[in-house]
Scaffold this motif. Structure first.
Motif, PDB file in Angstrom:
ATOM      1  N   VAL A 191      40.609  44.898  48.784  1.00 44.35           N
ATOM      2  CA  VAL A 191      39.246  44.549  48.412  1.00 44.35           C
ATOM      3  C   VAL A 191      39.071  43.056  48.591  1.00 44.35           C
ATOM      4  O   VAL A 191      39.521  42.276  47.766  1.00 44.35           O
ATOM      5  CB  VAL A 191      38.962  44.925  46.944  1.00 44.35           C
ATOM      6  CG1 VAL A 191      37.546  44.504  46.592  1.00 44.35           C
ATOM      7  CG2 VAL A 191      39.153  46.403  46.730  1.00 44.35           C
ATOM      8  N   GLY A 192      38.458  42.658  49.679  1.00 46.61           N
ATOM      9  CA  GLY A 192      38.230  41.242  49.893  1.00 46.61           C
ATOM     10  C   GLY A 192      36.859  41.037  50.501  1.00 46.61           C
ATOM     11  O   GLY A 192      36.691  41.133  51.711  1.00 46.61           O
ATOM     12  N   THR A 237      41.876  38.797  50.688  1.00 48.19           N
ATOM     13  CA  THR A 237      42.940  39.766  50.990  1.00 48.19           C
ATOM     14  C   THR A 237      42.438  41.199  50.932  1.00 48.19           C
ATOM     15  O   THR A 237      41.513  41.505  50.196  1.00 48.19           O
ATOM     16  CB  THR A 237      44.084  39.664  49.954  1.00 48.19           C
ATOM     17  OG1 THR A 237      43.573  40.044  48.675  1.00 48.19           O
ATOM     18  CG2 THR A 237      44.669  38.285  49.884  1.00 48.19           C
ATOM     19  N   PRO A 238      43.054  42.101  51.725  1.00 49.49           N
ATOM     20  CA  PRO A 238      42.797  43.507  51.545  1.00 49.49           C
ATOM     21  C   PRO A 238      43.507  43.987  50.271  1.00 49.49           C
ATOM     22  O   PRO A 238      44.387  43.272  49.797  1.00 49.49           O
ATOM     23  CB  PRO A 238      43.407  44.149  52.785  1.00 49.49           C
ATOM     24  CG  PRO A 238      44.445  43.176  53.248  1.00 49.49           C
ATOM     25  CD  PRO A 238      44.033  41.827  52.757  1.00 49.49           C
ATOM     26  N   GLY A 278      42.279  36.082  46.341  1.00 43.94           N
ATOM     27  CA  GLY A 278      42.017  37.513  46.253  1.00 43.94           C
ATOM     28  C   GLY A 278      40.860  37.990  47.112  1.00 43.94           C
ATOM     29  O   GLY A 278      40.932  39.070  47.704  1.00 43.94           O
ATOM     30  N   ILE A 279      39.789  37.193  47.212  1.00 43.53           N
ATOM     31  CA  ILE A 279      38.655  37.680  48.014  1.00 43.53           C
ATOM     32  C   ILE A 279      38.930  37.588  49.514  1.00 43.53           C
ATOM     33  O   ILE A 279      38.142  38.052  50.316  1.00 43.53           O
ATOM     34  CB  ILE A 279      37.319  36.966  47.666  1.00 43.53           C
ATOM     35  CG1 ILE A 279      37.429  35.460  47.794  1.00 43.53           C
ATOM     36  CG2 ILE A 279      36.839  37.369  46.281  1.00 43.53           C
ATOM     37  CD1 ILE A 279      36.106  34.743  47.637  1.00 43.53           C
ATOM     38  N   GLY A 339      43.502  40.013  41.879  1.00 45.48           N
ATOM     39  CA  GLY A 339      42.567  39.547  42.894  1.00 45.48           C
ATOM     40  C   GLY A 339      42.591  40.365  44.168  1.00 45.48           C
ATOM     41  O   GLY A 339      41.593  40.438  44.880  1.00 45.48           O
ATOM     42  N   THR A 340      43.731  40.983  44.477  1.00 48.82           N
ATOM     43  CA  THR A 340      43.763  41.742  45.734  1.00 48.82           C
ATOM     44  C   THR A 340      42.818  42.939  45.681  1.00 48.82           C
ATOM     45  O   THR A 340      42.252  43.307  46.688  1.00 48.82           O
ATOM     46  CB  THR A 340      45.181  42.238  46.071  1.00 48.82           C
ATOM     47  OG1 THR A 340      45.631  43.035  44.993  1.00 48.82           O
ATOM     48  CG2 THR A 340      46.140  41.108  46.329  1.00 48.82           C
ATOM     49  N   PHE A 341      42.623  43.523  44.498  1.00 46.85           N
ATOM     50  CA  PHE A 341      41.761  44.711  44.483  1.00 46.85           C
ATOM     51  C   PHE A 341      40.537  44.579  43.597  1.00 46.85           C
ATOM     52  O   PHE A 341      39.809  45.534  43.396  1.00 46.85           O
ATOM     53  CB  PHE A 341      42.548  45.963  44.101  1.00 46.85           C
ATOM     54  CG  PHE A 341      43.282  45.853  42.803  1.00 46.85           C
ATOM     55  CD1 PHE A 341      42.596  45.977  41.610  1.00 46.85           C
ATOM     56  CD2 PHE A 341      44.648  45.619  42.776  1.00 46.85           C
ATOM     57  CE1 PHE A 341      43.255  45.870  40.418  1.00 46.85           C
ATOM     58  CE2 PHE A 341      45.321  45.506  41.578  1.00 46.85           C
ATOM     59  CZ  PHE A 341      44.621  45.632  40.401  1.00 46.85           C
TER      60      PHE A 341
END
Ligand code: NA
Ligand code: NA
Lengths: 434, 163, 306
Positions: free
Chosen positions: A382-383, A379-380, A376-377, A335-337
């Motif tokens: 990719v969020g 966080t850096p 995840g959305i 989820g982070t990326f």
């Protein structure tokens, strides 16, 4: 090395390289799938199969609910619905310590619930609330953190497009109706958990309380927000009562939102082509991602990857608790990326067979995977929600990260509760016999 | 504005109109389905199939349009750290990769799909239209995407309009 | 895909692994690997892992998947002759059905698919389809009036239900459980094993054994894969298919018995109606069909007179 292993390595290495190069996600998925599939199948049949999977992957009446909920959300975003919801939320919770932060949370929950889009909620509510909160001494970065995390509740509280995507990815083992009902309690629990943390900050920093609203004021603001809130009852009630399917409910939501915004004077007939275009663009982004993701998940099945991972997890961990935890951890990292839609489409077919073997209900897992990716959305690196939320608050992403961290910790805690206490998700679906 | 830019704008505008029209038809079609069931008490079997096919067209045509406008979702956390020259190189590489995917999968694979289903006379379940027509949007959009990629690459080479 | 000396036949279908037809396919796998001494392997993908019936048929034509098992009803959108097998009350009974299917007529229909790159190998028994309803019992065709019955997205099935007085509602199979439960449709129609394996028996009070159609399942191989086989291998494949078809009929009968027992014990009322009333009503479907496909009328008559 066997051809299966080589093609898996090719798949993942090329996929992540392409992502990092800023190749659009849909194309990263498509190109990686093509490279890997051509190792297994002759050229022309292989290419034709990908083209076929891309088209038939979205050939589904259930998926139509996605463009319709997007359109309904876009129509509502244009009008004064956000303001009406904020005023109603304010009359309810502004008198608590840190009142405006609650207003932000509750309004984001309501807007997210109605529009089914966390991004719409974050931009509509955040753009109004950040300034008001700053006037009462809240740092903009704190407002952004509150706004970003509370907007994710709209993805759990129905209607929710990501739950429709999950229903598709689950191969029909989880119905949209059951998932919608299952999302209520986890969504509300998440909202309350965020409120709990805000109470802690507000008391320790001494943020202002608002004036307590009288009952007649609450009633007035409720009346003004009534028709917006009624949409929730029509859509979800209609699905649960069996009056229409989720897709039909979504088109009713479009009709209702259109009539409402015409009646409120928020929109004129000539504005509709613009809204249709912007919704069509959003739809194309999401749906084209689904196209190439469906090709990739076909490749997974063809190569037996879900089976391999499932055997690996079951044999190496051999403990239900550890496997759930491992899956959650993998999803949190993914989820982070990775954005939500491709993550759900790609990882549902991989993990769902594992968890159902261990006795988890597919509906419960749907809520877990969505909540997990909600984190995840935010966080850096990719969020999408983090970017939009920081954008409307006019603060930089890096400034938001520090105040955001405790909120993310709250979300992880709620995720653990929801993962390991199935009743939170399954109580309502069982009650309604879905 | 050069002639090529004019054509690009014209094509984008036409695609916009198509997307709006298809979307509007989709809404009307499904509304009709709901109301015919409740008010007329009958279900027409073609409404669902029409909706599914229209969604395919809107999505894949829309994907081509997004390529023109460079509005697909992408992840730029590494890209942001590139120098200006590397950004330009990466942008060209991205368009080349998209061009190749559109050519190989969407046009070649898509044309073979259309050829196969037309040649084998496969018809849809209720509308009885050849499925090859539905699939034809794939090579068509693929061709558009290739044109857009060439257009973007030529702009990058002329060193304008990096983003 | 070829490993050293062995050919792998990828076979995708949409049924769960407990289904009697899947067990038949396992027999095919076993027989073929045995006959070929392990040089022809079968890799089975159940549960629609490779796509729906229609999608996998296309993949056979494209050449990325070698074989599949689909309902003759789905196949009729590709190979029109299979429409014949969906005609209501075409067969008098099971003996009649398999005499036709395993005789010249059945074989010639299997052959017809080669023109569309889909070579039929054998038929599997998929029993007879009957109505089940959640609230209102169907005892005569009159009871169907006003009932929304889910059917497959197939013109013949739609015409049949409408001709009997019901209101045919095509709906995705995956959405059906909730649709019945919530009353979006009043019932559906299927054979006993599917009625039970889909859990629809939990939410249906009545199962009316009118046995309106006996659409068989068909095991198919794509001609793209078939043409690459040696003559010897082709014989093995055909023999393995024929053997599996015989074994499958036994699995099917066991499964029907088992399913009916489960349904009965769950409190589903089993209704045995006068089938001729339903057959009478559905005659118009045959008339409409021969009007659309006049070239198939002789085959229909041949079957009925057999
Ligand atoms: Na929502
Ligand atoms: Na992220």
């Amino acid at each position: 090395m066997s051809i299966e292993i080589i093609s898996i390595i090719v798949l993942f290495v090329s996929f992540f390289t392409l992502l990092l190069l800023k190749v659009p996600v849909a194309y990263s998925i498509g190109i990686a799938t093509t490279l890997s599939l051509l190792l297994n199948i002759d050229k022309l049949p292989g290419l034709t199969t990908i083209a076929q999977r891309m088209t038939t992957g979205i050939d589904s009446f259930a998926l139509l609910a996605i463009p319709f909920f997007i359109l309904a959300g876009d129509i509502m975003k244009r009008g004064g619905i956000a303001n009406r919801l904020i005023n109603f939320a304010k009359s309810l919770v502004a008198s608590l310590p840190g009142g405006l932060a609650y207003v932000n949370i509750l309004a984001s929950m309501l807007f997210g619930a109605i529009s089914g889009s966390a991004l719409a909620a974050a931009s509509a509510i955040g753009s109004i609330m950040t300034d008001r909160m700053e006037e009462e001494g809240y740092p903009r970065t704190l407002s952004a953190s509150v706004n970003i995390t509370s907007s994710t509740t709209g993805l759990l509280i129905p209607p929710s497009n990501i739950l429709i995507v999950y229903a598709l990815a689950s191969g029909g083992t989880a119905s949209v109706a059951a998932l919608f009902i299952a999302g209520y309690l986890p969504g509300i629990l998440l909202g309350f958990a965020i409120m709990g943390y805000v109470a802690f900050i507000a008391i320790s920093k001494g943020y202002a309380k608002g004036k307590r609203a009288t009952f007649s004021e609450i009633w007035m603001y409720f009346r003004k927000a009534f028709f917006s809130l009624l949409l929730l009852v029509i859509v979800v009630g209609g699905i649960v009562a069996g009056i229409f399917t989720a897709t039909e409910a979504s088109v009713i939501a479009v009709l209702y939102a259109a009539i409402l915004s015409l009646a409120y004077g928020d929109m004129k007939i000539k504005d509709f082509s613009g809204v249709l275009l912007s919704s069509a663009k959003t739809t194309a982004v999401v749906m084209f991602l689904i196209c190439t993701s469906m090709a990739m998940s076909w490749l997974f099945s063809f190569e037996g990857i879900p089976e391999m991972i499932s055997v690996f997890l079951l044999e190496s961990l051999n403990n239900k608790f550890a496997i759930f935890l491992a899956i959650n951890l993998i999803l949190l990292i993914i989820g982070t990326f990775m954005d939500m839609t491709p993550a759900v489409l790609i990882f549902t077919p991989i993990f769902l067979p594992v968890v159902t073997t261990l006795g988890m209900d597919p509906v419960h897992f749907g809520i877990v995977i969505v909540l997990n990716l909600c984190i995840g959305i935010c966080t850096p690196p990719v969020g999408t929600l983090l970017f939009v939320g920081s954008g409307v608050a006019k603060v930089s992403v890096t400034q938001v990260i520090k105040p955001l961290l405790p909120f993310l910790a709250i979300m992880v805690a709620v995720l653990m509760l929801i993962s390991f206490i199935p009743e939170i998700s399954m109580f309502l679906p069982r009650l309604f016999d879905l | 504005m050069s002639k090529v830019d004019l054509i690009f704008n014209r094509v984008s505008r036409i695609l916009e109109v198509f997307m709006i029209v298809i979307f509007a038809l989709l809404v009307l079609d499904v509304l009709f389905q709901v109301f015919s069931r409740y008010l007329l008490g009958t279900s027409f079997t073609w409404t669902e199939e029409f909706a599914r096919f229209a969604l395919i067209w809107m999505t894949i045509l829309g994907a081509a349009y997004l390529n023109g406008k460079k509005e697909h979702l992408s992840m730029d956390f590494l890209y942001q750290k590139f120098s200006e020259t590397n950004k330009r190189k990466a942008s060209i590489l991205i368009e080349v990769l998209i061009f190749l995917f559109a050519l190989i999968v969407m046009v070649i694979g898509g044309l073979n799909l259309v050829y196969t289903t037309l040649h084998l006379e496969q018809l849809s379940g209720t509308l009885r239209i050849p499925l090859g027509y539905v699939y034809a949007i794939m090579p068509f959009s693929g061709f558009l995407i290739m044109c857009f990629s060439i257009y973007h690459i030529s702009n990058f080479l002329k060193n304008k309009n990096i983003e | 895909k070829e490993e050293t000396g062995t050919k792998v036949l990828y076979l995708g279908h949409t049924l769960p692994q407990t289904h009697p037809v899947h067990k038949g396919i396992l027999e095919f796998q076993k027989a073929l690997e045995q006959k070929s001494n392990g040089t022809l392997k079968v890799k089975i993908f159940p549960d629609a892992q490779l796509g729906s019936e229609r999608e996998v048929l296309e993949l056979l034509q494209i050449g990325s998947v070698a074989a599949t098992k689909v309902s003759a009803a789905t196949l009729s959108n590709f190979v029109p002759e299979y429409h014949i097998l969906g005609i209501p009350y075409l067969f008098r009974d099971k003996d009649h059905q398999f005499e036709v299917l395993e005789g010249e007529i059945g074989k010639s229909i299997l052959q017809k698919g080669s023109k569309f790159w889909l070579r039929g190998l054998c038929y599997y028994d998929a029993g007879s389809r009957s109505f089940y309803t959640s609230q209102k019992a169907i005892r005569t065709p009159e009871d169907l009036k006003g009932l929304k019955i889910r059917v497959m997205n197939n013109q013949m099935a739609i015409n049949m239900v409408n001709s009997m007085g019901g209101s045919a509602t095509p709906l995705a199979y995956g959405e059906l459980y909730t649709a019945i439960q919530q009353g979006v449709v009043d019932g559906a129609e299927n054979n006993p094993p599917s009625f039970v394996s889909s859990n629809h028996y939990e939410i249906s009070k009545y199962y009316t054994l009118d046995q309106h159609s006996s659409v068989p399942d068909v095991l198919l191989i794509g001609t793209k894969f078939w043409d690459k086989l040696s003559e010897e291998e082709k014989v093995w494949v055909q023999e393995a298919a024929d053997e599996s078809a015989q074994a499958q009929k036994k699995f099917w009968n066991e499964s029907v018995e088992e399913s009916m027992k489960i349904a009965r014990e769950a409190g589903v009322e089993i209704i045995i109606p006068d089938k001729s009333l339903f057959a009478e009503k559905s005659k118009s479907v045959v008339e409409e069909f021969v009007k659309e496909f006049p070239e198939m009328e002789p085959i229909v008559n041949q079957i009925k007179n057999k």
